[in-house]
Design a protein around this motif. Structure first.
Motif, short mmCIF file in Angstrom:
data_model
loop_
_atom_site.label_atom_id
_atom_site.label_comp_id
_atom_site.label_asym_id
_atom_site.label_seq_id
_atom_site.Cartn_x
_atom_site.Cartn_y
_atom_site.Cartn_z
N ALA A 98 -9.92 -1.31 -15.68
CA ALA A 98 -10.05 -1.93 -14.35
C ALA A 98 -9.09 -1.27 -13.36
O ALA A 98 -9.44 -0.96 -12.22
N GLU A 99 -7.85 -1.00 -13.86
CA GLU A 99 -6.85 -0.33 -13.01
C GLU A 99 -7.33 1.07 -12.62
O GLU A 99 -7.16 1.51 -11.49
N ASP A 100 -7.89 1.74 -13.58
CA ASP A 100 -8.38 3.09 -13.31
C ASP A 100 -9.45 3.09 -12.23
O ASP A 100 -9.45 3.95 -11.33
N ILE A 101 -10.33 2.10 -12.31
CA ILE A 101 -11.41 2.03 -11.30
C ILE A 101 -10.80 1.86 -9.90
O ILE A 101 -11.17 2.53 -8.94
N GLU A 102 -9.81 0.95 -9.88
CA GLU A 102 -9.14 0.74 -8.58
C GLU A 102 -8.44 2.01 -8.10
O GLU A 102 -8.48 2.34 -6.91
N PHE A 103 -7.85 2.73 -9.07
CA PHE A 103 -7.16 3.97 -8.72
C PHE A 103 -8.14 4.99 -8.13
O PHE A 103 -7.87 5.63 -7.10
N TYR A 104 -9.28 5.09 -8.79
CA TYR A 104 -10.26 6.05 -8.29
C TYR A 104 -10.81 5.65 -6.93
O TYR A 104 -11.08 6.50 -6.07
N GLN A 105 -10.94 4.32 -6.76
CA GLN A 105 -11.38 3.85 -5.43
C GLN A 105 -10.36 4.26 -4.36
O GLN A 105 -10.69 4.77 -3.30
N TRP A 106 -9.12 4.00 -4.71
CA TRP A 106 -8.01 4.33 -3.78
C TRP A 106 -7.95 5.83 -3.50
O TRP A 106 -7.82 6.27 -2.37
N LEU A 107 -8.10 6.63 -4.60
CA LEU A 107 -8.04 8.09 -4.48
C LEU A 107 -9.14 8.62 -3.55
O LEU A 107 -8.89 9.49 -2.69
N SER A 108 -10.33 8.05 -3.73
CA SER A 108 -11.45 8.51 -2.89
C SER A 108 -11.19 8.19 -1.41
O SER A 108 -11.48 8.98 -0.52
N GLU A 109 -10.56 6.98 -1.22
CA GLU A 109 -10.26 6.61 0.19
C GLU A 109 -9.20 7.53 0.80
O GLU A 109 -9.28 7.93 1.95
N VAL A 110 -8.20 7.89 -0.03
CA VAL A 110 -7.13 8.78 0.44
C VAL A 110 -7.70 10.15 0.81
O VAL A 110 -7.36 10.74 1.84
N LEU A 111 -8.59 10.61 -0.09
CA LEU A 111 -9.22 11.92 0.16
C LEU A 111 -10.05 11.89 1.46
O LEU A 111 -10.07 12.85 2.22
N ASN A 112 -10.67 10.73 1.67
CA ASN A 112 -11.45 10.57 2.91
C ASN A 112 -10.52 10.65 4.13
O ASN A 112 -10.84 11.24 5.17
#
Lengths: 157, 173
Positions: A98-112
């Motif tokens: 679950a944490e990983d999913i959140e991390f990837y969500q966050w990462l994609s937003e940062v990249l955006n």
């Protein structure tokens, strides 16, 4: 004077006993052999035990063999079963995903955000602060809430 | 045990021969009885051995008659010629000495006479008579050996004795 019934019985007995002496040698020797054959049964009890033990041993060996085959089959199937079980039952591992999913969500937003040049400060400060929170040992239970807040802050700018 | 068999083997053979009219069958019956006796009852007290042995022998004789009855039924069913088999029991008895009647002594003549009359009795009457009069078994022991009641033993013994007295004549009394 003798009782006629007694006399009759005595006569019969005598005649029958005398008839035994008239048995031929062949019959007598056969009877003798039979007697010793029958008596040999008691002299050789071990042989009977051995003959009785043979089928019992065969059955026991078959059972052991079948059990071994079954055991090896279960051993072959066990690793996958255990990994599936541990994956489904362990709460920590599921949290990690679950944490990983959140991390990837966050990462994609940062990249955006990186793609957007006007929002440089926000995207850099958020991961640093979240790292600080984790290093301070603020608790993994609050970590996900905190990160969600940071992500929404990033989105808002 | 060996002495017991020694004392009983010839009588047992004669008794079986009276019942089955064939020497080989009689020998088989005695052997089977001996084997079973050693196997099952050798640990029993010596005083019971005689009655127990004759019980086994009587059971073997009964089994023999059952087998014979089944064989007869099959022979009839398969349509085999009944002339092949000898129906008269006396004709099946082997001449144990291989002598002519003229050469036989008076004792042997008497035995043949007795044998003939014993074979005229029913199997139960014959066996009860031999066990009681010859082997000296008590009424109780005979009943145990024959697998019947003591009353039946008494009746069979009385009837057999009366018939033999009537047939054998005055010289036997």
């Amino acid at each position: 004077m003798k009782d006629p019934n007694e006399n009759f019985a005595e006569n019969i007995r005598q005649t029958l006993n005398q008839s035994l002496d008239d048995l031929d040698q062949n019959t007598l020797s056969q009877l003798n052999q039979m007697k010793y054959r029958a008596l040999d049964q008691t002299r050789k009890p071990s042989r009977r035990i051995v003959w009785g033990a043979v089928p019992a041993t065969v059955v026991a060996l078959l059972l052991v063999f079948m059990l071994n085959v079954q055991q090896s089959k279960t051993q072959q199937t066990m690793p996958t079963d255990i990994s599936l079980l541990s994956l489904l039952t362990e709460a920590d591992t599921l949290d990690f995903y679950a944490e990983d999913i959140e991390f990837y969500q966050w990462l994609s937003e940062v990249l955006n955000d990186e793609a957007d040049p006007g929002n440089q400060r926000g995207h850099l400060s958020a991961p640093l602060e979240s790292d600080l929170v984790f290093s301070r040992g603020n608790g993994r239970e609050n970590g996900s809430e905190y990160r969600t807040a940071r992500i929404s802050w990033n989105i808002r700018g | 045990m060996e002495n017991f068999f020694k004392s009983i083997e010839r009588q047992a053979f004669r008794l079986a021969l009276f019942a089955c009219h064939n020497e080989d069958d009689a020998l088989d019956l005695v052997q089977e009885s001996m084997c079973k006796f050693v196997d099952k009852y050798s640990n029993k007290p010596d005083s019971e051995w005689k009655a127990l042995f004759y019980k086994i022998l009587q059971n073997k004789i009964r089994d023999f008659y059952r087998r014979e009855a089944i064989r007869c039924r099959w022979r009839v069913w398969l349509g085999k010629n009944s002339e092949d088999t000898v129906s008269e029991p006396l004709e099946q008895l082997a001449d144990l000495q291989g002598r002519t009647p003229e050469q036989e002594t008076e004792t042997k003549y008497k035995f043949r006479q007795l044998q003939h009359e014993l074979l005229q009795l029913s199997l139960k009457q014959q066996q009860v008579f031999l066990l009681r009069a010859w082997e000296g078994l008590s009424v109780k022991e005979t009943a145990q050996a024959m697998n019947c009641s003591e009353g039946t033993v008494k009746t069979h013994f009385y009837r057999a004795t009366e018939q033999l007295k009537k047939k054998l004549g005055e010289q036997w009394l």
